[in-house]
Design a protein around this motif. Structure first.
Motif, mmCIF file in Angstrom:
data_model
loop_
_atom_site.group_PDB
_atom_site.id
_atom_site.type_symbol
_atom_site.label_atom_id
_atom_site.label_comp_id
_atom_site.label_asym_id
_atom_site.label_seq_id
_atom_site.Cartn_x
_atom_site.Cartn_y
_atom_site.Cartn_z
ATOM 1 N N MET A 1 0.845 -1.201 0.000
ATOM 2 C CA MET A 1 0.000 0.000 0.000
ATOM 3 C C MET A 1 0.870 1.237 0.000
ATOM 4 N N ARG A 2 0.545 2.182 -0.835
ATOM 5 C CA ARG A 2 1.363 3.382 -0.969
ATOM 6 C C ARG A 2 1.134 4.336 0.202
ATOM 7 N N HIS A 3 2.102 5.260 0.339
ATOM 8 C CA HIS A 3 2.166 6.155 1.490
ATOM 9 C C HIS A 3 0.896 6.967 1.688
ATOM 10 N N GLY A 4 0.429 7.638 0.619
ATOM 11 C CA GLY A 4 -0.749 8.490 0.754
ATOM 12 C C GLY A 4 -1.972 7.697 1.131
ATOM 13 N N THR A 5 -2.089 6.470 0.574
ATOM 14 C CA THR A 5 -3.241 5.637 0.899
ATOM 15 C C THR A 5 -3.214 5.239 2.363
ATOM 16 N N ARG A 6 -2.012 4.857 2.856
ATOM 17 C CA ARG A 6 -1.904 4.483 4.267
ATOM 18 C C ARG A 6 -2.312 5.614 5.182
ATOM 19 N N ILE A 7 -1.927 6.855 4.852
ATOM 20 C CA ILE A 7 -2.296 7.991 5.693
ATOM 21 C C ILE A 7 -3.809 8.135 5.759
ATOM 22 N N ALA A 8 -4.456 8.044 4.603
ATOM 23 C CA ALA A 8 -5.906 8.196 4.566
ATOM 24 C C ALA A 8 -6.592 7.083 5.343
ATOM 25 N N CYS A 9 -6.113 5.843 5.153
ATOM 26 C CA CYS A 9 -6.717 4.728 5.866
ATOM 27 C C CYS A 9 -6.514 4.839 7.368
ATOM 28 N N THR A 10 -5.320 5.296 7.755
ATOM 29 C CA THR A 10 -5.042 5.438 9.168
ATOM 30 C C THR A 10 -5.991 6.434 9.820
ATOM 31 N N ALA A 11 -6.235 7.549 9.145
ATOM 32 C CA ALA A 11 -7.123 8.558 9.705
ATOM 33 C C ALA A 11 -8.517 7.998 9.937
ATOM 34 N N TYR A 95 5.934 -0.270 13.837
ATOM 35 C CA TYR A 95 5.684 -0.225 12.389
ATOM 36 C C TYR A 95 5.026 -1.564 11.982
ATOM 37 N N ALA A 96 4.143 -1.509 11.016
ATOM 38 C CA ALA A 96 3.356 -2.680 10.635
ATOM 39 C C ALA A 96 4.178 -3.760 9.952
ATOM 40 N N SER A 97 5.362 -3.406 9.445
ATOM 41 C CA SER A 97 6.222 -4.406 8.812
ATOM 42 C C SER A 97 7.663 -4.112 9.171
ATOM 43 N N THR A 98 8.506 -5.111 8.970
ATOM 44 C CA THR A 98 9.936 -4.948 9.218
ATOM 45 C C THR A 98 10.627 -4.533 7.927
ATOM 46 N N GLY A 99 11.928 -4.247 8.021
ATOM 47 C CA GLY A 99 12.686 -3.880 6.842
ATOM 48 C C GLY A 99 12.586 -2.405 6.500
ATOM 49 N N VAL A 106 5.860 5.847 8.889
ATOM 50 C CA VAL A 106 5.378 7.216 9.072
ATOM 51 C C VAL A 106 3.909 7.241 9.505
ATOM 52 N N PRO A 107 2.992 6.579 8.783
ATOM 53 C CA PRO A 107 1.600 6.608 9.239
ATOM 54 C C PRO A 107 1.393 5.922 10.583
ATOM 55 N N ASP A 108 2.143 4.865 10.875
ATOM 56 C CA ASP A 108 1.990 4.202 12.167
ATOM 57 C C ASP A 108 2.459 5.094 13.307
ATOM 58 N N GLN A 109 3.521 5.855 13.087
ATOM 59 C CA GLN A 109 3.966 6.787 14.123
ATOM 60 C C GLN A 109 2.929 7.888 14.351
ATOM 61 N N LEU A 110 2.357 8.402 13.273
ATOM 62 C CA LEU A 110 1.337 9.441 13.427
ATOM 63 C C LEU A 110 0.075 8.881 14.073
ATOM 64 N N ALA A 111 -0.261 7.645 13.751
ATOM 65 C CA ALA A 111 -1.419 7.015 14.387
ATOM 66 C C ALA A 111 -1.175 6.805 15.876
ATOM 67 N N THR A 112 0.058 6.480 16.236
ATOM 68 C CA THR A 112 0.399 6.336 17.656
ATOM 69 C C THR A 112 0.247 7.666 18.375
ATOM 70 N N LEU A 113 0.657 8.735 17.725
ATOM 71 C CA LEU A 113 0.487 10.064 18.312
ATOM 72 C C LEU A 113 -0.998 10.375 18.519
#
Length: 457
Positions: A1-11, A95-99, A106-113
């Motif tokens: 999943m791409r970065h922008g999509t993850r941000i939207a889904c996280t919100a 983070y949802a995955s390793t590596g 980035v989205p997981d850190q913002l979701a944690t905040l």
């Protein structure tokens, strides 16, 4: 999943946090500890002192190969204890995955905040900080989501960005393959097993080469193309200026570490994410790179001592078949993991001078990008006189955080010189070392950032 999509889904998914039984909490007399899970599958942890001072520190951890992938909210236990005693709230995700997981991190850190704010309320100040690969994640947050933080601190970070990192990792492996005579694949590695096999094969060549003066000179040349320092582990004796043999012996261990850690296995994982090979050496002038290396004098001296022609070996690198990149893979790595240099909030970046894995010259790459983008007044950089990757003391880390806080409080950078940083470090923790020094790193040999259009080709 791409970065922008993850941000939207996280919100959107964060709306479920208050109704999903995804957290556990425990408390001592002084601290509330919370463990939880985000909708992405990432876990998070929070430690909030009873006497919270209103500042939350969002910690981004370094590269994790897996399978274990624990959440972290501080760089080490000693630093964590001191910060909690001073009233800071500490948070961070796995983070949802390793590596090479920046599109998850980035989205997981913002979701944690966001999860922290839901549970504990709005912080009066939010600082993003991270070590190693977490320094890259932190800088991504600083550039792309400055509205979520007040300032950022990168410690031993990959602040050169992803494309620059993989190009600079390619060069020493290419030199070793060419000069030591090997047919191992350097890119487009089909599996982790293939990566391990290639790493073991080339490492065996390095081990054999170390037994001859000619081989040692060539290993030093490969080390120079990565700016591997001549003192790079706390267990090593620091060599004198002209002790070329001791310098090379220290680099030998680091070269093998680079092959075993980043050059093959981590590259293969990143190639899978990028969809192909994201680095190249077409058009690279290795004679010019060596001329700009921090350890070029050592290479020249060892070649002379071995009776070996440096000119001929450099010519062999020029003649060797070059590696081309997959443009789509470069585009992915560039868009997700390279920097614009545009800062909207203050950032302090700190590095040890003897880092073999993420050389101190990465700070030159960061300064190059930030200066080109016009953000130089918001950046300060500081250097610690120690060997190894991320070998900071708790005192040094607290001094950096407090200096960043002073910048936010006063509106100007104050006390970023070594004497002031050391005094602040001693005051924060008189039991651990304080080793800030004046230092100016040589140029990063293969810079790539989004502030320089010429880098993108």
């Amino acid at each position: 999943m791409r970065h922008g999509t993850r941000i939207a889904c996280t919100a959107a998914l964060l709306l479920t946090l208050t109704t999903t039984p995804a957290t556990t909490a425990s408390a001592t007399a002084d601290t509330t500890h919370v463990d939880g899970r985000l909708p992405s599958g990432a876990t998070y942890m929070m430690d909030v002192p009873t006497t919270w001072n209103g500042t939350v520190l969002l910690f981004s951890h370094g590269y994790t190969s897996g399978p274990a992938n624990p959440a972290q909210d501080a760089p080490d236990d000693a630093t964590k204890t001191l910060l909690l005693q001073q009233g800071y709230a500490l948070i961070g995700s796995s983070y949802a995955s390793t590596g090479w997981a920046v599109t998850d991190a980035v989205p997981d850190q913002l979701a944690t905040l966001d999860a922290f704010t839901t549970r504990f309320g709005q912080a009066s100040r939010t600082l993003a900080w991270g070590r190693s690969y977490g320094g890259l994640v932190t800088t991504e947050i600083a550039e792309r989501h400055p509205d979520r933080i007040d300032g950022s601190l990168s410690l031993c970070g990959l602040v050169q960005g992803g494309v620059a990192n993989w190009n600079n990792t390619l060069d020493p492996a290419f030199a070793l393959k060419t000069l030591l005579g090997s047919d191992v694949p350097l890119v487009n590695l089909p599996s982790q097993q293939a990566a391990t096999d290639a790493a073991n094969t080339l490492t065996a060549k390095v081990d054999a080469a170390q037994s001859t003066p000619e081989g040692r000179a060539r290993i030093a040349l490969a080390a120079a193309l990565h700016n591997i320092p001549v003192w790079n582990a706390p267990t090593q004796t620091r060599p004198t200026t002209n002790d070329w043999d001791a310098q090379q012996a220290n680099q030998y261990d680091a070269v093998k570490g680079l092959l075993k850690i980043a050059a093959f296995n981590r590259r293969q994982e990143a190639e899978v994410r990028a969809g192909g090979n994201m680095s190249w050496n077409t058009g690279v002038d290795y004679t010019r790179l060596l001329g700009r290396s921090s350890v070029r004098k050592e290479v020249t001296a060892l070649y002379k001592k071995a009776g070996l022609s440096l000119t001929k070996d450099l010519a062999a690198l020029i003649r060797a078949p070059r590696i081309t990149a997959d443009p789509s893979a470069v585009a992915w790595m560039s868009s997700t993991s390279s920097f614009t240099g545009k800062l909207a909030k203050p950032q302090l970046s700190v590095h040890t001078i003897g880092d073999p894995l993420v050389p101190v010259q990465t700070e030159s790459a960061l300064h190059r990008a930030v200066s080109a983008a016009g953000s130089a007044p918001l950046l300060r950089q500081a250097y610690v006189d120690n060997a190894g990757h991320c070998t900071f003391s708790p005192a040094e880390q607290l001094a950096a955080l407090h200096t960043l806080e002073d910048r936010l409080t006063t509106g100007s950078w104050q006390g970023t010189d070594p004497a002031s940083l050391n005094a602040r470090a001693t005051a924060a923790d008189p039991t651990t070392p304080t080793r800030y020094v004046s230092y100016r790193p040589t140029p990063y040999l293969r810079p790539y950032d989004l502030a320089h259009p010429a880098d993108r080709r």
